[in-house]
Design an enzyme around this catalytic site. Sequence first.
Site, PDB file in Angstrom:
ATOM      1  N   LYS A  48     -20.358 -73.644  17.295  1.00  0.00           N
ATOM      2  CA  LYS A  48     -20.476 -73.298  18.720  1.00  0.00           C
ATOM      3  C   LYS A  48     -20.886 -74.467  19.628  1.00  0.00           C
ATOM      4  CE  LYS A  48     -18.937 -70.043  19.069  1.00  0.00           C
ATOM      5  NZ  LYS A  48     -17.470 -69.894  18.731  1.00  0.00           N
ATOM      6  N   HIS A 109     -18.056 -78.256   9.593  1.00  0.00           N
ATOM      7  CA  HIS A 109     -19.343 -77.893  10.198  1.00  0.00           C
ATOM      8  C   HIS A 109     -20.497 -78.315   9.277  1.00  0.00           C
ATOM      9  CE1 HIS A 109     -17.927 -75.746  13.646  1.00  0.00           C
ATOM     10  NE2 HIS A 109     -17.568 -74.640  13.057  1.00  0.00           N
ATOM     11  N   SER A 139     -24.257 -68.603  22.280  1.00  0.00           N
ATOM     12  CA  SER A 139     -22.838 -68.626  21.947  1.00  0.00           C
ATOM     13  C   SER A 139     -22.598 -68.091  20.535  1.00  0.00           C
ATOM     14  CB  SER A 139     -22.324 -70.065  22.066  1.00  0.00           C
ATOM     15  OG  SER A 139     -20.946 -70.127  21.835  1.00  0.00           O
TER      16      SER A 139
HETATM   17  P1  A3P Z   1     -19.681 -70.227  25.007  1.00  0.00           P
HETATM   18  O1  A3P Z   1     -19.744 -69.139  23.985  1.00  0.00           O
HETATM   19  O2  A3P Z   1     -21.021 -70.665  25.485  1.00  0.00           O
HETATM   20  O3  A3P Z   1     -18.747 -69.937  26.123  1.00  0.00           O
HETATM   21  P2  A3P Z   1     -16.812 -73.872  19.065  1.00  0.00           P
HETATM   22  O4  A3P Z   1     -15.451 -74.325  19.425  1.00  0.00           O
HETATM   23  O5  A3P Z   1     -17.637 -74.921  18.409  1.00  0.00           O
HETATM   24  O6  A3P Z   1     -16.780 -72.588  18.315  1.00  0.00           O
HETATM   25  O7  A3P Z   1     -17.592 -73.624  20.428  1.00  0.00           O
HETATM   26  C1  A3P Z   1     -17.232 -72.575  21.289  1.00  0.00           C
HETATM   27  C2  A3P Z   1     -17.977 -72.748  22.591  1.00  0.00           C
HETATM   28  O8  A3P Z   1     -17.379 -73.849  23.314  1.00  0.00           O
HETATM   29  C3  A3P Z   1     -17.863 -71.543  23.482  1.00  0.00           C
HETATM   30  O9  A3P Z   1     -19.072 -71.530  24.253  1.00  0.00           O
HETATM   31  C4  A3P Z   1     -16.642 -71.900  24.298  1.00  0.00           C
HETATM   32  O10 A3P Z   1     -16.511 -71.194  25.496  1.00  0.00           O
HETATM   33  C5  A3P Z   1     -16.918 -73.368  24.560  1.00  0.00           C
HETATM   34  N1  A3P Z   1     -15.721 -74.095  24.954  1.00  0.00           N
HETATM   35  C6  A3P Z   1     -14.493 -74.053  24.406  1.00  0.00           C
HETATM   36  N2  A3P Z   1     -13.617 -74.808  25.087  1.00  0.00           N
HETATM   37  C7  A3P Z   1     -14.313 -75.344  26.114  1.00  0.00           C
HETATM   38  C8  A3P Z   1     -13.953 -76.220  27.209  1.00  0.00           C
HETATM   39  N3  A3P Z   1     -12.720 -76.658  27.357  1.00  0.00           N
HETATM   40  N4  A3P Z   1     -14.933 -76.549  28.083  1.00  0.00           N
HETATM   41  C9  A3P Z   1     -16.193 -76.092  27.931  1.00  0.00           C
HETATM   42  N5  A3P Z   1     -16.581 -75.265  26.940  1.00  0.00           N
HETATM   43  C10 A3P Z   1     -15.642 -74.894  26.040  1.00  0.00           C
END
Ligand code: A3P
Length: 296
Positions: A48, A109, A139
């Site tokens: 996340k 991860h 998240s």
């Molecule tokens: P939130 O749940 O706070 O919205 P991962 O890819 O490591 O699983 O992380 C997911 C998190 O990154 C989510 O956070 C998601 O919305 C955010 N995320 C994904 N793409 C993004 C982008 N282009 N800009 C900012 N945040 C992004």
Amino acid sequence: DLLPGTITQWELVDVQGVPLPSSTADHWDQIWGFQARPDDVLICTYPKAGTTWIQEILDMIQQDRDTQKCSRAPIYQRIPFLELCRPPLYTYCFKEAEAMSSPRILKIHLPIQLVPPSFWEQDCKVIYVARNPKDTAVSYYYFQQMNHGLPDPGNWDQYLETFLAGKVPWGSWFDHVRAWWDARDKHRILYLFYEDIKKDPRGEIRKMGQFLGRELPESVLEEIVQHTSFENMRENPMANYSTVPSFIMDQAVSPFMRKGMVGDWTTHFTVAQSERFDDEWTRRLEGSNLHFRTRL
Ligand code: A3P
């Protein structure tokens, strides 16, 4: 094939003190023995932290900002997630990575002590991204609700304790970010922060390009910034996980592209919870010069 009803929640299994999905533990010898190639680029994050965002950025850099090429497959097939080899598969793991032609971008991860040694032997470039623990916890809480393969997080109060105790998949956030930070000068590691990328995507993407040996002209940087904005990635079926069946990831419960901001934690933490978290945070990162921003 993966059918409704075949998805069962991951059991977490202790791999050298780190709770990992049982399928990862089952394939551990193969994962540990994974053969890296010198031109592999490894993306590593605690879950996340914005992994998918970095994945899309790096694919755009590698594909010379050709958005057609970046639409060739969902993000979890363009960039294999090495240790997630849970059959039946929807993401690509080390098995598919072995068959991929170079140059490869790969995702893990894993905490640093569990990184397959050949990445170090081959002196691969690694991009590590960290996100402040409060937003990470929020998240992850929503992600564990919507991803039916993950343990049910319980309610928020319970989850906070589970998170602080590191009893979540991939273990303790504190141990993860700290050990990677301590190793950043020992290997070719670019250590980045979600908050910095949010604040100055152009500057941070330029840094990623330089690390990969590419000077990206302003116009190219601008295209990558646009293509990988939260708003655009949220609508992009090759990036937003909408191709994963809803009985695995139920985006009606919480969208994968949920908020994409810094500071959403303020609407979830009580003052007492925030203080409790700060205490733990201070204790666990004591003596380290690793700092996080929780607001922009
Ligand atoms: P939130 O749940 O706070 O919205 P991962 O890819 O490591 O699983 O992380 C997911 C998190 O990154 C989510 O956070 C998601 O919305 C955010 N995320 C994904 N793409 C993004 C982008 N282009 N800009 C900012 N945040 C992004």
